[in-house]
Motif scaffolding. Sequence first.
Motif, PDB file in Angstrom:
ATOM      1  N   PHE A 135       0.990  -1.081   0.120  1.00 17.74           N
ATOM      2  CA  PHE A 135       0.491   0.095  -0.098  1.00 17.74           C
ATOM      3  C   PHE A 135       0.554   0.956   0.344  1.00 17.74           C
ATOM      4  CE2 PHE A 135      -3.317  -2.967   1.918  1.00 17.74           C
ATOM      5  CZ  PHE A 135      -4.233  -1.986   0.241  1.00 17.74           C
ATOM      6  N   TYR A 144       0.988   6.660  -6.718  1.00 11.14           N
ATOM      7  CA  TYR A 144       0.145   7.334  -7.402  1.00 11.14           C
ATOM      8  C   TYR A 144       0.640   8.374  -7.030  1.00 11.14           C
ATOM      9  CZ  TYR A 144      -4.561   9.461  -7.160  1.00 11.14           C
ATOM     10  OH  TYR A 144      -5.557  10.955  -7.513  1.00 11.14           O
ATOM     11  N   SER A 145       1.119   9.237  -5.766  1.00 13.19           N
ATOM     12  CA  SER A 145       0.895  11.102  -6.481  1.00 13.19           C
ATOM     13  C   SER A 145       2.128  10.809  -6.224  1.00 13.19           C
ATOM     14  CB  SER A 145       1.509  10.834  -4.080  1.00 13.19           C
ATOM     15  OG  SER A 145       2.848   9.436  -3.878  1.00 13.19           O
ATOM     16  N   ASN A 155       1.926  10.416   5.487  1.00  3.89           N
ATOM     17  CA  ASN A 155       1.212   8.428   4.654  1.00  3.89           C
ATOM     18  C   ASN A 155       1.453   7.772   5.035  1.00  3.89           C
ATOM     19  OD1 ASN A 155       4.264   8.630   4.026  1.00  3.89           O
ATOM     20  ND2 ASN A 155       3.987  10.703   3.838  1.00  3.89           N
ATOM     21  N   LEU A 156       1.027   7.169   4.422  1.00  4.92           N
ATOM     22  CA  LEU A 156       1.257   5.540   4.847  1.00  4.92           C
ATOM     23  C   LEU A 156       2.561   5.383   5.131  1.00  4.92           C
ATOM     24  CD1 LEU A 156      -1.121   4.277   1.772  1.00  4.92           C
ATOM     25  CD2 LEU A 156      -1.684   4.728   4.581  1.00  4.92           C
ATOM     26  N   TYR A 208      -5.949  10.348   1.463  1.00  5.54           N
ATOM     27  CA  TYR A 208      -6.756  10.239   0.445  1.00  5.54           C
ATOM     28  C   TYR A 208      -8.511  10.074   1.072  1.00  5.54           C
ATOM     29  CZ  TYR A 208      -3.544  10.534  -2.771  1.00  5.54           C
ATOM     30  OH  TYR A 208      -1.592  11.167  -3.780  1.00  5.54           O
ATOM     31  N   THR A 244      -3.354   8.403   5.445  1.00  2.00           N
ATOM     32  CA  THR A 244      -3.438   8.437   4.282  1.00  2.00           C
ATOM     33  C   THR A 244      -4.403   9.875   4.111  1.00  2.00           C
ATOM     34  OG1 THR A 244      -3.978   7.740   2.345  1.00  2.00           O
ATOM     35  CG2 THR A 244      -5.425   7.303   3.994  1.00  2.00           C
ATOM     36  N   GLU A 302       0.430   4.088  -2.851  1.00  4.10           N
ATOM     37  CA  GLU A 302       0.233   5.816  -2.536  1.00  4.10           C
ATOM     38  C   GLU A 302       1.375   6.343  -3.290  1.00  4.10           C
ATOM     39  OE1 GLU A 302      -1.733   8.072   1.271  1.00  4.10           O
ATOM     40  OE2 GLU A 302       0.837   7.053   1.422  1.00  4.10           O
ATOM     41  N   GLN A 310      -3.929   2.002   8.061  1.00  2.95           N
ATOM     42  CA  GLN A 310      -5.160   2.098   7.243  1.00  2.95           C
ATOM     43  C   GLN A 310      -5.058   4.229   7.477  1.00  2.95           C
ATOM     44  OE1 GLN A 310      -8.187   3.298   6.755  1.00  2.95           O
ATOM     45  NE2 GLN A 310      -7.845   2.194   9.382  1.00  2.95           N
TER      46      GLN A 310
END
Length: 310
Positions: A17, A24-25, A134-135, A184, A182, A21, A179
């Motif tokens: 994950f 994607y970012s 962030n994660l 998002y 994040t 992330e 989790q």
Amino acid sequence: MDFTNPLVYGVPCFLGFIALELSYSKTFDNKNLYKWRDLVSSLSLGIGSAVLGALLKTVSVMLVFNFAYEVFNPMVDGVRTNIMGWESFGYAWYIWVICMLLDDFSYYWFHRQNHMVRIFWAAHIVHHSSDNFNLGTAVRNGWFTLFYKPFFYVWIVMIGFPPAMLLFCLGLESLWQFQLHTQYVKKLGFFDKFLNTHTMHQVHHARNIEYMDKNHGGILNIFDRVFGTWKELDDEVDIEYGVSTPPNSYNIFIILTHEYKNIWEDMKKSKQWKHKFMYVFGPPGWSHDGSTLTIKQIRNEQAKNVSKVK
């Protein structure tokens, strides 16, 4: 009865994950969500915490949880019985639910004391020391919390819950906590009424004065609401992540120890043992001469200034 710790399966998912992330970012959204050196520090701290945690698991289980369970829940005529007189708990579904609630209650107080007692904060500040959210930050864990964390939970096995059950619940708590880190996931409406959600955890990681020392909950937010530490995210406020006394370094050993050094330096400011004690066990920011203030003192000063203006 033994259960596989959920973290055995969770750790590979954590890395997956984080990679998702991150990709994607960097590709589609916010190129500044992750900073490479900060991520390397977070991952290094996470790996160290996982290794040390595996080594200490035997100690915490065998010498703390299992020992307490055996002492307070001896076998009487072939039946595991609590010293208070009731039969120790088994593995019925409702016992699992109660154990999870007690675990969440203990997590709240463990987490809150990490923010209220400076020597605990010195260990926990590692998790808050990044100015990114962030994660990757989720695995940025201090190593020294592992030494005292079991003592916040041991009472659960003392009253009759099996150690294996408690350890499984602790693993579930960690999965939920991961989790939450994040940006998002936005507000969740109905679920925000009872769960500790992503926006609530953003508040917890903020260094904005109105947000500090809020939202200590694990899975539920009920304990924050009951004990006065709940705070909703204000969409009009620009969040600043991190801490007021950052390590200003990507070196993991400086990150791990910088607040202990700060405590030592503060202790040398006064010759009175009462002051030295407070620098170690008082709230972060406490000072004998008012040169630094606690979060509560800062908020009180702000309230006084507002009232004067009015």
